[in-house]
Design a protein around this motif. Sequence first.
Motif, PDB file in Angstrom:
ATOM      1  N   SER A  16      48.633  36.819  40.312  1.00  0.00           N
ATOM      2  CA  SER A  16      49.081  37.400  38.857  1.00  0.00           C
ATOM      3  C   SER A  16      47.936  37.842  38.065  1.00  0.00           C
ATOM      4  O   SER A  16      48.094  39.010  37.318  1.00  0.00           O
ATOM      5  N   LEU A  17      46.778  37.060  37.835  1.00  0.00           N
ATOM      6  CA  LEU A  17      45.913  37.394  37.096  1.00  0.00           C
ATOM      7  C   LEU A  17      45.236  38.672  37.646  1.00  0.00           C
ATOM      8  O   LEU A  17      44.938  39.704  37.064  1.00  0.00           O
ATOM      9  N   GLY A  18      45.036  39.065  39.208  1.00  0.00           N
ATOM     10  CA  GLY A  18      44.534  40.125  39.938  1.00  0.00           C
ATOM     11  C   GLY A  18      45.518  41.349  39.423  1.00  0.00           C
ATOM     12  O   GLY A  18      45.002  42.341  39.044  1.00  0.00           O
ATOM     13  N   LEU A  19      46.614  41.193  39.532  1.00  0.00           N
ATOM     14  CA  LEU A  19      47.370  42.056  39.306  1.00  0.00           C
ATOM     15  C   LEU A  19      47.397  42.529  37.789  1.00  0.00           C
ATOM     16  O   LEU A  19      47.284  43.802  37.205  1.00  0.00           O
ATOM     17  N   GLN A  20      47.273  41.670  36.706  1.00  0.00           N
ATOM     18  CA  GLN A  20      47.067  41.838  35.388  1.00  0.00           C
ATOM     19  C   GLN A  20      45.548  42.794  35.276  1.00  0.00           C
ATOM     20  O   GLN A  20      45.638  44.052  34.563  1.00  0.00           O
ATOM     21  N   VAL A  21      44.682  42.241  35.648  1.00  0.00           N
ATOM     22  CA  VAL A  21      43.324  42.825  35.671  1.00  0.00           C
ATOM     23  C   VAL A  21      43.466  44.365  36.460  1.00  0.00           C
ATOM     24  O   VAL A  21      42.668  45.281  35.710  1.00  0.00           O
ATOM     25  N   CYS A  22      43.822  44.401  37.555  1.00  0.00           N
ATOM     26  CA  CYS A  22      43.992  45.802  38.088  1.00  0.00           C
ATOM     27  C   CYS A  22      44.781  46.708  37.418  1.00  0.00           C
ATOM     28  O   CYS A  22      44.386  48.028  37.152  1.00  0.00           O
ATOM     29  N   GLY A  23      45.846  46.359  36.699  1.00  0.00           N
ATOM     30  CA  GLY A  23      46.376  47.062  35.680  1.00  0.00           C
ATOM     31  C   GLY A  23      45.837  47.516  34.381  1.00  0.00           C
ATOM     32  O   GLY A  23      45.861  48.615  33.979  1.00  0.00           O
ATOM     33  N   GLU A  24      44.699  46.932  34.085  1.00  0.00           N
ATOM     34  CA  GLU A  24      44.106  46.945  33.129  1.00  0.00           C
ATOM     35  C   GLU A  24      42.979  47.915  33.343  1.00  0.00           C
ATOM     36  O   GLU A  24      42.814  48.972  32.601  1.00  0.00           O
ATOM     37  N   ILE A  25      42.426  47.910  34.356  1.00  0.00           N
ATOM     38  CA  ILE A  25      41.562  48.871  35.077  1.00  0.00           C
ATOM     39  C   ILE A  25      42.349  50.310  35.110  1.00  0.00           C
ATOM     40  O   ILE A  25      41.551  51.092  34.761  1.00  0.00           O
ATOM     41  N   VAL A  26      43.218  50.186  35.947  1.00  0.00           N
ATOM     42  CA  VAL A  26      44.130  51.580  36.181  1.00  0.00           C
ATOM     43  C   VAL A  26      44.328  52.256  34.719  1.00  0.00           C
ATOM     44  O   VAL A  26      44.116  53.308  34.315  1.00  0.00           O
ATOM     45  N   SER A  27      44.859  51.332  33.795  1.00  0.00           N
ATOM     46  CA  SER A  27      45.632  52.107  32.426  1.00  0.00           C
ATOM     47  C   SER A  27      44.220  52.289  31.723  1.00  0.00           C
ATOM     48  O   SER A  27      44.313  53.577  30.836  1.00  0.00           O
ATOM     49  N   PHE A  28      43.143  51.632  31.571  1.00  0.00           N
ATOM     50  CA  PHE A  28      42.019  52.070  30.827  1.00  0.00           C
ATOM     51  C   PHE A  28      41.256  53.094  31.306  1.00  0.00           C
ATOM     52  O   PHE A  28      40.916  54.054  30.802  1.00  0.00           O
ATOM     53  N   TRP A  29      40.552  52.746  32.749  1.00  0.00           N
ATOM     54  CA  TRP A  29      39.618  53.488  32.894  1.00  0.00           C
ATOM     55  C   TRP A  29      40.084  55.024  33.800  1.00  0.00           C
ATOM     56  O   TRP A  29      39.670  55.956  33.818  1.00  0.00           O
ATOM     57  N   PHE A  30      41.039  54.646  34.649  1.00  0.00           N
ATOM     58  CA  PHE A  30      41.664  55.721  35.645  1.00  0.00           C
ATOM     59  C   PHE A  30      42.775  56.639  34.660  1.00  0.00           C
ATOM     60  O   PHE A  30      42.520  57.643  34.902  1.00  0.00           O
ATOM     61  N   GLU A  39      32.929  60.234  38.131  1.00  0.00           N
ATOM     62  CA  GLU A  39      33.639  60.021  39.494  1.00  0.00           C
ATOM     63  C   GLU A  39      33.605  58.347  39.740  1.00  0.00           C
ATOM     64  O   GLU A  39      34.475  57.939  40.491  1.00  0.00           O
ATOM     65  N   ASP A  40      32.589  57.719  39.482  1.00  0.00           N
ATOM     66  CA  ASP A  40      32.448  56.224  39.597  1.00  0.00           C
ATOM     67  C   ASP A  40      33.417  55.728  39.230  1.00  0.00           C
ATOM     68  O   ASP A  40      34.186  54.586  39.836  1.00  0.00           O
ATOM     69  N   ILE A  41      33.867  55.933  37.660  1.00  0.00           N
ATOM     70  CA  ILE A  41      34.808  55.170  37.036  1.00  0.00           C
ATOM     71  C   ILE A  41      36.280  55.488  37.637  1.00  0.00           C
ATOM     72  O   ILE A  41      37.138  54.664  37.894  1.00  0.00           O
ATOM     73  N   GLN A  42      36.579  56.768  38.204  1.00  0.00           N
ATOM     74  CA  GLN A  42      37.813  57.095  38.718  1.00  0.00           C
ATOM     75  C   GLN A  42      37.751  56.257  39.997  1.00  0.00           C
ATOM     76  O   GLN A  42      39.022  55.930  40.469  1.00  0.00           O
ATOM     77  N   ASN A  43      36.696  56.048  40.827  1.00  0.00           N
ATOM     78  CA  ASN A  43      36.771  55.571  42.208  1.00  0.00           C
ATOM     79  C   ASN A  43      37.278  53.919  41.834  1.00  0.00           C
ATOM     80  O   ASN A  43      38.009  53.328  42.629  1.00  0.00           O
ATOM     81  N   ILE A  44      36.669  53.390  40.667  1.00  0.00           N
ATOM     82  CA  ILE A  44      37.196  52.071  40.376  1.00  0.00           C
ATOM     83  C   ILE A  44      38.576  51.968  40.172  1.00  0.00           C
ATOM     84  O   ILE A  44      39.213  51.044  40.675  1.00  0.00           O
ATOM     85  N   GLY A  45      38.962  52.956  39.244  1.00  0.00           N
ATOM     86  CA  GLY A  45      40.388  52.997  39.026  1.00  0.00           C
ATOM     87  C   GLY A  45      41.432  53.095  40.351  1.00  0.00           C
ATOM     88  O   GLY A  45      42.550  52.374  40.491  1.00  0.00           O
ATOM     89  N   GLN A  46      40.932  53.847  41.167  1.00  0.00           N
ATOM     90  CA  GLN A  46      41.458  53.719  42.378  1.00  0.00           C
ATOM     91  C   GLN A  46      41.675  52.866  43.233  1.00  0.00           C
ATOM     92  O   GLN A  46      42.785  52.575  43.980  1.00  0.00           O
ATOM     93  N   LYS A  47      40.555  52.370  43.333  1.00  0.00           N
ATOM     94  CA  LYS A  47      40.364  50.944  44.047  1.00  0.00           C
ATOM     95  C   LYS A  47      41.502  49.664  43.388  1.00  0.00           C
ATOM     96  O   LYS A  47      41.977  49.051  44.199  1.00  0.00           O
ATOM     97  N   ALA A  48      41.307  49.692  42.081  1.00  0.00           N
ATOM     98  CA  ALA A  48      42.123  48.724  41.585  1.00  0.00           C
ATOM     99  C   ALA A  48      43.638  49.030  41.750  1.00  0.00           C
ATOM    100  O   ALA A  48      44.365  48.219  41.900  1.00  0.00           O
ATOM    101  N   ASN A  49      43.963  50.115  41.718  1.00  0.00           N
ATOM    102  CA  ASN A  49      45.417  50.765  41.916  1.00  0.00           C
ATOM    103  C   ASN A  49      45.755  50.358  43.397  1.00  0.00           C
ATOM    104  O   ASN A  49      46.851  49.987  43.554  1.00  0.00           O
TER     105      ASN A  49
END
Length: 143
Positions: A16-30, A39-49
């Motif tokens: 659940s924490l992983g889902l929360q963090v991935c959601g934060e990464i996607v919504s904030f960075w991506f 491009e590096d930030i977009q890559n992290i957003g895609q990985k998190a998504n």
Amino acid sequence: MYGRLAVAGTAVDITSLGLQVCGEIVSFWFCQAWRGFNEDIQNIGQKANGLRMPLRYLRQLIEDFRTTDPMIASDLEEKAKSIEQAIKRLKAATDRYSSTASDQDSLWFQLKKAAYPFRKEGLCDMASDLDSVQRVLDTALLM
């Protein structure tokens, strides 16, 4: 320090924490403040998504197997617990970087964005943590 779910004692809490963090990464960075900026930030957003669905699936599998096959559930829980430190590091990074964009309309934010507040090694660490979570999820879900 790590947010609402930081005291993740169980595998379900960790996922659940992983889902929360991935959601934060996607919504904030991506999707928001830094979209299209690097491009590096977009890559992290895609990985998190890309981790969101496997995390949901692992959480559901653990819950389902608890009653039908406790040995499988136990093994899946151990795999989920092995990603806890990576998830906590990612949560700390999202907390640190999200404070940078708390006021996206301000001149200060625009200056910080222009100065690119992300260190390359910080992005590499995040990408590495996301990759390690992905490897554990791949292993767990292949079972």
